[in-house]
Design a protein around this motif. Sequence first.
Motif, PDB file in Angstrom:
ATOM      1  N   LEU A  68       0.832  -1.203   0.000  1.00  0.00           N
ATOM      2  CA  LEU A  68       0.000   0.000   0.000  1.00  0.00           C
ATOM      3  C   LEU A  68       0.868   1.255   0.000  1.00  0.00           C
ATOM      4  N   TYR A  69       0.798   2.004  -1.090  1.00  0.00           N
ATOM      5  CA  TYR A  69       1.460   3.307  -1.184  1.00  0.00           C
ATOM      6  C   TYR A  69       0.384   4.376  -1.032  1.00  0.00           C
ATOM      7  N   THR A  70       0.649   5.360  -0.200  1.00  0.00           N
ATOM      8  CA  THR A  70      -0.342   6.412   0.048  1.00  0.00           C
ATOM      9  C   THR A  70       0.353   7.771   0.023  1.00  0.00           C
ATOM     10  N   GLY A  71      -0.407   8.811   0.396  1.00  0.00           N
ATOM     11  CA  GLY A  71       0.214  10.120   0.554  1.00  0.00           C
ATOM     12  C   GLY A  71       0.898  10.217   1.905  1.00  0.00           C
ATOM     13  N   ALA A  72       0.144   9.868   2.941  1.00  0.00           N
ATOM     14  CA  ALA A  72       0.693   9.913   4.299  1.00  0.00           C
ATOM     15  C   ALA A  72      -0.114   8.914   5.122  1.00  0.00           C
ATOM     16  N   SER A  73      -0.469   9.284   6.356  1.00  0.00           N
ATOM     17  CA  SER A  73      -1.408   8.449   7.096  1.00  0.00           C
ATOM     18  C   SER A  73      -2.752   8.554   6.385  1.00  0.00           C
ATOM     19  N   MET A  74      -3.669   7.660   6.751  1.00  0.00           N
ATOM     20  CA  MET A  74      -4.920   7.587   6.000  1.00  0.00           C
ATOM     21  C   MET A  74      -6.105   7.617   6.951  1.00  0.00           C
ATOM     22  N   GLY A  75      -7.283   7.628   6.367  1.00  0.00           N
ATOM     23  CA  GLY A  75      -8.506   7.637   7.145  1.00  0.00           C
ATOM     24  C   GLY A  75      -8.918   6.236   7.570  1.00  0.00           C
ATOM     25  N   PRO A  76     -10.148   6.107   8.055  1.00  0.00           N
ATOM     26  CA  PRO A  76     -10.609   4.847   8.650  1.00  0.00           C
ATOM     27  C   PRO A  76     -10.735   3.680   7.669  1.00  0.00           C
ATOM     28  N   SER A  77     -10.690   3.937   6.370  1.00  0.00           N
ATOM     29  CA  SER A  77     -10.827   2.810   5.441  1.00  0.00           C
ATOM     30  C   SER A  77      -9.497   2.091   5.238  1.00  0.00           C
ATOM     31  N   ALA A  78      -8.436   2.855   4.958  1.00  0.00           N
ATOM     32  CA  ALA A  78      -7.127   2.213   4.785  1.00  0.00           C
ATOM     33  C   ALA A  78      -6.519   1.915   6.145  1.00  0.00           C
ATOM     34  N   ASP A  79      -6.321   2.978   6.948  1.00  0.00           N
ATOM     35  CA  ASP A  79      -5.679   2.785   8.250  1.00  0.00           C
ATOM     36  C   ASP A  79      -6.702   2.394   9.306  1.00  0.00           C
ATOM     37  N   GLY A  80      -7.715   1.684   8.907  1.00  0.00           N
ATOM     38  CA  GLY A  80      -8.713   1.152   9.826  1.00  0.00           C
ATOM     39  C   GLY A  80      -9.099  -0.211   9.281  1.00  0.00           C
ATOM     40  N   ALA A  81     -10.092  -0.200   8.386  1.00  0.00           N
ATOM     41  CA  ALA A  81     -10.638  -1.457   7.867  1.00  0.00           C
ATOM     42  C   ALA A  81      -9.573  -2.353   7.231  1.00  0.00           C
ATOM     43  N   MET A  82      -8.717  -1.775   6.395  1.00  0.00           N
ATOM     44  CA  MET A  82      -7.718  -2.614   5.715  1.00  0.00           C
ATOM     45  C   MET A  82      -6.720  -3.212   6.696  1.00  0.00           C
ATOM     46  N   VAL A  83      -6.339  -2.408   7.687  1.00  0.00           N
ATOM     47  CA  VAL A  83      -5.396  -2.915   8.688  1.00  0.00           C
ATOM     48  C   VAL A  83      -6.043  -4.044   9.479  1.00  0.00           C
ATOM     49  N   GLU A  84      -7.304  -3.830   9.846  1.00  0.00           N
ATOM     50  CA  GLU A  84      -7.987  -4.859  10.642  1.00  0.00           C
ATOM     51  C   GLU A  84      -8.173  -6.156   9.858  1.00  0.00           C
ATOM     52  N   SER A  85      -8.293  -6.029   8.545  1.00  0.00           N
ATOM     53  CA  SER A  85      -8.390  -7.245   7.721  1.00  0.00           C
ATOM     54  C   SER A  85      -7.018  -7.828   7.408  1.00  0.00           C
ATOM     55  N   ASP A  86      -5.978  -7.202   7.952  1.00  0.00           N
ATOM     56  CA  ASP A  86      -4.607  -7.705   7.779  1.00  0.00           C
ATOM     57  C   ASP A  86      -4.238  -7.820   6.299  1.00  0.00           C
ATOM     58  N   LEU A  87      -4.574  -6.768   5.575  1.00  0.00           N
ATOM     59  CA  LEU A  87      -4.386  -6.778   4.121  1.00  0.00           C
ATOM     60  C   LEU A  87      -3.045  -6.215   3.687  1.00  0.00           C
ATOM     61  N   ILE A  88      -2.331  -5.544   4.609  1.00  0.00           N
ATOM     62  CA  ILE A  88      -1.164  -4.763   4.199  1.00  0.00           C
ATOM     63  C   ILE A  88       0.123  -5.504   4.520  1.00  0.00           C
ATOM     64  N   GLY A  89       0.892  -5.823   3.488  1.00  0.00           N
ATOM     65  CA  GLY A  89       2.166  -6.505   3.693  1.00  0.00           C
ATOM     66  C   GLY A  89       3.339  -5.548   3.638  1.00  0.00           C
ATOM     67  N   PHE A  90       3.129  -4.423   2.971  1.00  0.00           N
ATOM     68  CA  PHE A  90       4.191  -3.448   2.742  1.00  0.00           C
ATOM     69  C   PHE A  90       3.523  -2.090   2.713  1.00  0.00           C
TER      70      PHE A  90
END
Lengths: 505, 505
Positions: A68-90
């Motif tokens: 996951l490449y982003t601008g910076a920190s993210m809102g509740p969808s990326a830095d919330g839901a996606m993290v909780e689903s353990d989707l991010i490897g990098f």
Amino acid sequence: MGVVLEDLQDTIRNKEFLKKVVPVEEAVTWIQDGMVLGVSGFALFGEPKFFLQKLAERGKQENFKVDLYTGASMGPSADGAMVESDLIGFRLPYQANPILRKQINKGKVTYIDQHLSQTSESLRQDIIGPIDYAVIEATAITEDGLLIPSGSIGNSPIFIEQAKNIIIEVNLNLPKEYEGIHDIYIPELQGERNPIPMKHPSDRFGEKGIRIDLDKVRGIIISNENDSPSPLFEPNEITQEIANNLLSFLDEEIELGRLTEELAPIQSGVGSVANAVLSGMKHSRFKNIVIASEVIQDGVFDLIEAGVVKFAYATAFSLSEKRVASLKSDLAKHQDKIMLRPQEISNHPEVIRRLGIISFNTAIEIDIYGNVNSTHINGTHIMNGIGGSGDFARNAKISIFVTPSTAKDGKISTIVPFVSHIDHTNHDVDIIVTEYGYVDMRGLAPREIAEQLIENCMHPIYREQARRYFEEAKQVSGGNTPHILHKAHAWHLHFQKHGTMLLDE
Amino acid sequence: MGVVLEDLQDTIRNKEFLKKVVPVEEAVTWIQDGMVLGVSGFALFGEPKFFLQKLAERGKQENFKVDLYTGASMGPSADGAMVESDLIGFRLPYQANPILRKQINKGKVTYIDQHLSQTSESLRQDIIGPIDYAVIEATAITEDGLLIPSGSIGNSPIFIEQAKNIIIEVNLNLPKEYEGIHDIYIPELQGERNPIPMKHPSDRFGEKGIRIDLDKVRGIIISNENDSPSPLFEPNEITQEIANNLLSFLDEEIELGRLTEELAPIQSGVGSVANAVLSGMKHSRFKNIVIASEVIQDGVFDLIEAGVVKFAYATAFSLSEKRVASLKSDLAKHQDKIMLRPQEISNHPEVIRRLGIISFNTAIEIDIYGNVNSTHINGTHIMNGIGGSGDFARNAKISIFVTPSTAKDGKISTIVPFVSHIDHTNHDVDIIVTEYGYVDMRGLAPREIAEQLIENCMHPIYREQARRYFEEAKQVSGGNTPHILHKAHAWHLHFQKHGTMLLDE
């Protein structure tokens, strides 16, 4: 969704783009294990909320991971839901999520903590990527196929330029007034690059939206999500005192003739001190202020309305619930005073140095010679990342770092003999401010800095043990930056063992 | 001196300037205790040799001190005679003199170690200065009153702009062919500053000399001094191996399609590794190379003559005796291929980032996570200063640091668990090269960097104890950058106590 294509024509104003609309359920299936996603969003604004939530839902059923490449920190969808689903490897270039942070510190997620201006260069140089999918939130698509971003720009232009495929999330629920506040400029490849043609912060030299290669657009999904508000950061007694000291410093610079009442373009971080500073400016002698920052927070709108700020640009909004609610009318009223730019431009060394920005950022700890740790606890565990602080601190006209003098109810002194991690060397730090005062390090040698930091910025309960360290270091070791290496981290170790940095407790 | 005014007319070609000629003995009396001098010179070239020697002679008789601002380190007059006369109370932005270094480390001389691009900004912002006298070596004064510098430009333009008074040392013994190789551009004040109009390194956008306010010229003195040669830095087996590894890395980048055979503009430090790299380029596939650096050393002329380098700019020459001897004819032959610029331009973040420079610099020590110490021994005693390494490393397209894997006959490992001082955080370091190999840190997380640095760059005799530290740190502490704080400097302490960093000895 109940949206039919006819309803979309005002928002997706190009017919070819209109043909690309697909259900979100279909679009999320395109993402495969191991793919690289370049996703819009910077802090809480601008993430493709609906797509990421649906992707996270899929992630609960299926076992796959993405980079996951982003601008910076993210809102509740990326830095919330996606993290909780353990989707991010990098992940890069910045994060601020407690769960993700834990995974990074366990070595389970690979995290590249980058200067925020540099992700675009890494992509151009093929150091990272290639990006399989750019997933970008949009307010509209214009007749000639420009993507109008929403409340942040971040890295979206470079993600769109570099991605193999693009998914656009057109959010029908955003203020239409976002259109017109963006200024999109993408530097050429190094070697054939022109100067960035900004002389004054309000110069407009880009396009109002991001140019899109239609062939790369695999699909457009439609959403109806709200912008995500940030918490309110009310000042407490200590952060108010820090802000007062910082404002006194600026005042003193005016007295010395080194600044005018217009100051210089201001970059400020987010949080309680930043808000107190902005709030303090309302009743100051400062006038016609320009903000040239990463984020535009509530206080900037307040200052525009108070007639103190005449223009503000950043790469993203970061607004509380109240200002999110009034954003539509605020944008309509102040469209000529507000601009969003790509983070590559807002954070570009070329721009920061040319404009002569005054930057202020927050430190986690600072050593007696003025070196700053802004990322790691105890030298090991990362909090968020360096973010844009290095872009600004290195190139600013005046680089200010603020911190309360203690943490954990006084058990930790934020000013220590030897920081456990360094993000900003004292070459890049001009002013340090705590609730006790400030030190102007410019033109001081390291030993002079130490004396002043101990006496003017450190919490009084730590001063005597700091003086002892410094005196002993001068006697025993000497040098340009006297240290006693075997005692350099004694305060940290004492805290680990006894729960306080006070050596006599 | 035996020089009469008529003889000078070819060199001082403006009549008003000609009237300002005074004996050096008079000029040195103008300098008072506590004055600030801004003196031309960068490395060994361009210092006003005669004036400084005479000032040093006066300093042997009289008790006074001055604040000395320069371009970087200096030749034998400033960083020799003046130091020996104990004339310097304050120094910036860089030095490399053993006696001065001792005084700094004793806290007797106040030393501000600055990024070399930033001294000019500090002067404009009234943080340092004001400069009482700019003392500048010149090759000539043109008809319209331009000062033609000699073998360096350094900070001379800003010193001349900011000084209250100017003393010019016209050196009759320099190659007249210096005239025409300078490109003087001075950025405006921040806030009203234009982009630096360089797109390609060979673009000429300044004047051929420095514009002078005649009213500020208090006197012109005449000298007949030679340029000072630098020592020859012949490669040894280890530095040759480092150079080979660095060249292999560049080759690999071409194979990967990330660089072409023209590479990108090259910045290199001075010394044995730099010379071995330049020498290795002579027989490489690289062609049409551009040098965009701080100094032009022997090897650059060799590469121009070999047809490998097509253009080179820097802020100073640094040449051995042989190349000093042939400089007159070298300049005549290659005038269209050589350019000197102010150090504010050669080291400007705007320029370095835009051009996409490949930089290589030398480290004193590096930690397992890629943080670099390039200034302090044992965390306390400064060697020289950060110089331009930060300007280049932060903004380069590829930032390379080189170091032999050990020092002091293997008693010191230059790769350590925790550096005793940090000048460049791992955000600003891309490639690390030792005689054992290189690590490409780009896109790696800190733990990955540690593994590769230990296995690929560290000297084999230190690898096992490094693995032990790293494994224990992961087990005991964890985190993004695992450390055991109470053992972090154990290698340094072991060396202090037992004369070796090998923990089992």
